[in-house]
Scaffold this motif. Structure first.
Motif, short mmCIF file in Angstrom:
data_model
loop_
_atom_site.label_atom_id
_atom_site.label_comp_id
_atom_site.label_asym_id
_atom_site.label_seq_id
_atom_site.Cartn_x
_atom_site.Cartn_y
_atom_site.Cartn_z
N SER A 27 14.38 0.29 -3.49
CA SER A 27 13.36 0.27 -2.43
C SER A 27 13.90 0.70 -1.07
N GLU A 51 2.28 -5.06 5.39
CA GLU A 51 1.65 -4.95 4.07
C GLU A 51 2.35 -3.92 3.20
N SER A 52 2.66 -2.77 3.79
CA SER A 52 3.33 -1.70 3.04
C SER A 52 4.72 -2.13 2.59
N ASP A 81 5.75 -5.26 2.15
CA ASP A 81 5.60 -6.35 1.18
C ASP A 81 5.28 -5.85 -0.23
N LYS A 82 4.66 -4.69 -0.34
CA LYS A 82 4.28 -4.14 -1.64
C LYS A 82 5.47 -3.55 -2.40
N LEU A 83 6.57 -3.30 -1.71
CA LEU A 83 7.73 -2.69 -2.35
C LEU A 83 8.48 -3.72 -3.20
N GLN A 90 11.20 -8.53 0.92
CA GLN A 90 10.50 -9.65 1.55
C GLN A 90 10.49 -9.42 3.06
#
Length: 78
Positions: A16, A63-64, A66-68, A72
């Protein structure tokens, strides 16, 4: 109206890292400071960001991130 926020990003999944850096690059005009620390003993990276942006952009960035996978994010805003 722009606000100041501090983001703490913990990356546990190395796959990530590139996506995190891309998102931060896209927000680069709003970032006031950035510090990254690789913690090799725990196989993770920590990035601290100070950003000045509107609430909408801050929420979209968080949000972007957190989606990975393996990422965190925590933040404090003024």
């Amino acid at each position: 109206m722009k606000k100041i926020a501090v983001l703490s990003i913990m990356i546990k999944d190395k796959s990530s890292v590139e996506a995190v850096n891309k998102l931060l690059h896209e927000a680069g005009d709003d970032i006031l400071g950035r510090m990254g620390l690789p913690i090799k003993a725990h196989d993770l990276s920590i990035i601290s960001i100070v950003i000045e942006t509107c609430e909408e952009h801050l929420n979209a960035l968080v949000e972007s991130l957190d989606k990975l996978p393996g990422v965190q994010v925590k933040f404090v805003k003024e």
